[in-house]
Design a protein around this motif. Structure first.
Motif, short mmCIF file in Angstrom:
data_model
loop_
_atom_site.label_atom_id
_atom_site.label_comp_id
_atom_site.label_asym_id
_atom_site.label_seq_id
_atom_site.Cartn_x
_atom_site.Cartn_y
_atom_site.Cartn_z
N TRP A 182 -14.36 -14.76 19.96
CA TRP A 182 -13.30 -15.25 19.07
C TRP A 182 -13.89 -16.38 18.25
O TRP A 182 -14.87 -17.01 18.65
N GLN A 183 -13.27 -16.66 17.11
CA GLN A 183 -13.72 -17.80 16.32
C GLN A 183 -12.56 -18.49 15.63
O GLN A 183 -11.50 -17.90 15.43
N THR A 184 -12.80 -19.75 15.32
CA THR A 184 -11.86 -20.58 14.57
C THR A 184 -12.53 -20.94 13.26
O THR A 184 -13.64 -21.45 13.26
N CYS A 185 -11.87 -20.65 12.15
CA CYS A 185 -12.40 -20.95 10.82
C CYS A 185 -11.50 -21.96 10.13
O CYS A 185 -10.28 -21.95 10.32
N PHE A 186 -12.11 -22.82 9.32
CA PHE A 186 -11.37 -23.83 8.56
C PHE A 186 -11.72 -23.66 7.09
O PHE A 186 -12.85 -23.31 6.75
N ARG A 187 -10.75 -23.90 6.22
CA ARG A 187 -11.02 -23.85 4.79
C ARG A 187 -10.00 -24.71 4.05
O ARG A 187 -8.95 -25.07 4.58
N THR A 188 -10.33 -24.97 2.78
CA THR A 188 -9.39 -25.60 1.88
C THR A 188 -9.00 -24.55 0.86
O THR A 188 -9.87 -23.98 0.19
N ASN A 189 -7.71 -24.28 0.75
CA ASN A 189 -7.21 -23.25 -0.15
C ASN A 189 -6.01 -23.83 -0.89
O ASN A 189 -5.04 -24.24 -0.27
N ASN A 190 -6.09 -23.86 -2.22
CA ASN A 190 -5.02 -24.45 -3.04
C ASN A 190 -4.71 -25.88 -2.60
O ASN A 190 -3.55 -26.26 -2.45
N PRO A 241 -10.08 -12.78 16.66
CA PRO A 241 -11.14 -12.13 17.47
C PRO A 241 -12.23 -11.56 16.58
O PRO A 241 -11.99 -11.23 15.43
N ILE A 242 -13.41 -11.45 17.14
CA ILE A 242 -14.53 -10.83 16.44
C ILE A 242 -14.82 -9.51 17.14
O ILE A 242 -15.02 -9.49 18.35
N ALA A 243 -14.85 -8.44 16.39
CA ALA A 243 -15.14 -7.13 16.97
C ALA A 243 -16.03 -6.36 16.01
O ALA A 243 -15.59 -5.42 15.36
N PRO A 244 -17.30 -6.76 15.88
CA PRO A 244 -18.19 -6.01 14.98
C PRO A 244 -18.28 -4.57 15.46
O PRO A 244 -18.21 -4.32 16.65
N PRO A 245 -18.43 -3.60 14.61
CA PRO A 245 -18.60 -3.73 13.17
C PRO A 245 -17.28 -3.70 12.41
O PRO A 245 -17.27 -3.80 11.20
N ASN A 246 -16.14 -3.57 13.10
CA ASN A 246 -14.86 -3.50 12.39
C ASN A 246 -14.53 -4.81 11.67
O ASN A 246 -14.05 -4.81 10.55
N ASN A 247 -14.73 -5.95 12.33
CA ASN A 247 -14.48 -7.25 11.72
C ASN A 247 -15.82 -7.87 11.34
O ASN A 247 -16.77 -7.80 12.10
N PRO A 248 -15.91 -8.49 10.19
CA PRO A 248 -17.16 -9.13 9.83
C PRO A 248 -17.38 -10.37 10.70
O PRO A 248 -16.45 -10.94 11.24
N LEU A 249 -18.66 -10.77 10.81
CA LEU A 249 -18.98 -11.97 11.57
C LEU A 249 -18.55 -13.22 10.81
O LEU A 249 -18.40 -14.28 11.38
N ASN A 250 -18.40 -13.09 9.50
CA ASN A 250 -18.01 -14.23 8.69
C ASN A 250 -16.52 -14.51 8.83
O ASN A 250 -15.77 -13.70 9.37
N CYS A 251 -16.10 -15.66 8.30
CA CYS A 251 -14.67 -15.98 8.26
C CYS A 251 -14.02 -15.13 7.17
O CYS A 251 -14.41 -15.23 6.01
N PRO A 252 -13.06 -14.30 7.52
CA PRO A 252 -12.43 -13.45 6.50
C PRO A 252 -11.50 -14.26 5.60
O PRO A 252 -10.76 -15.11 6.07
N THR A 253 -11.56 -14.00 4.32
CA THR A 253 -10.72 -14.75 3.38
C THR A 253 -9.35 -14.14 3.21
O THR A 253 -8.42 -14.83 2.80
N ASN A 254 -9.20 -12.86 3.53
CA ASN A 254 -7.93 -12.18 3.27
C ASN A 254 -7.12 -11.91 4.54
O ASN A 254 -6.19 -11.13 4.51
N ASN A 255 -7.46 -12.52 5.64
CA ASN A 255 -6.73 -12.32 6.89
C ASN A 255 -5.35 -12.97 6.78
O ASN A 255 -5.24 -14.13 6.37
N PRO A 256 -4.28 -12.27 7.14
CA PRO A 256 -2.93 -12.85 7.03
C PRO A 256 -2.65 -13.94 8.07
O PRO A 256 -1.62 -14.60 8.01
N GLY A 257 -3.57 -14.15 9.01
CA GLY A 257 -3.36 -15.15 10.06
C GLY A 257 -3.67 -16.58 9.66
O GLY A 257 -3.46 -17.50 10.45
#
Length: 195
Positions: free
Chosen positions: A74-82, A91-107
């Motif tokens: 699992w991972q925790t990502c932080f960002r500044t948006n607007n 959760p991370i489940a390669p290859p379905n989920n990328p290892l990077n922080c997804p920008t379009n995740n609704p969570g």
């Protein structure tokens, strides 16, 4: 014969304040407000930054607990948006989920709720691994910090931290520190947040 007695003046005719008294009170309130405003702003900044720190610590611990529960990364990502600080625990489940922080995740959710617009990630005091350009904390399947998906050469377990400060102002700094590869997160403030 004329009476020389004075008639009593009704109490309602003498009640109230004079204009001078009202002006003095208004001026005094203005001076007090001018003196109290900076102190109030400092208290509010401290509170907003503390809320962001508390929520960041909770998000990191949530990812680690989920890792141990699910026996998967699992991972925790932080960002500044607007101009708002946001956090994502996923959760991370390669290859379905990328290892990077997804920008379009609704969570993605605001860090600290409505105070997220008044707080910033202090990049100069943040050294979490970057995934997709975002500071993140990743735990492998057994709950330890992982460098997988981070920039090449990233080493974890060396006091990684994320630091928060009031947006656009100097003021209190609060951080979450991961002092070892075991990922035992703790909070700190001000000078203790320096790398």
């Amino acid at each position: 014969m004329l009476s020389t007695q004075k008639r009593p003046v009704p109490a309602s005719a003498t009640a109230g304040f004079t204009l001078i008294e009202l002006v003095v009170v208004v001026v005094m309130l203005g001076v007090l407000a001018t003196l109290a405003a900076p102190a109030w702003q400092t208290v509010m900044n401290r509170q907003r930054v503390a809320v962001a720190q508390r929520d960041a610590l909770a998000a990191i611990r949530e990812a680690q607990a989920n890792t141990q529960r699910d026996i998967r990364p699992w991972q925790t990502c932080f960002r500044t948006n607007n101009n708002r600080v946001e956090v994502l625990v996923h959760p991370i489940a390669p290859p379905n989920n990328p290892l990077n922080c997804p920008t379009n995740n609704p969570g993605w959710r605001y860090l600290g709720g409505e105070t997220s617009k008044d707080v910033q990630i202090l990049a100069s005091n943040t050294n979490l691994p970057l995934r997709n350009g975002m500071p993140s904390v990743r735990f492998d399947f057994n709950g330890r910090l992982s460098a997988e998906g981070a920039a090449t050469g990233t080493i974890v377990g060396n006091s990684e931290r994320i630091t928060f400060a009031p947006r656009g102002q100097s003021g209190p700094r609060r951080c979450v520190i991961l002092p070892s590869i075991l990922g035992a997160a703790r909070s700190a403030r001000d000078a203790a947040c320096n790398p």
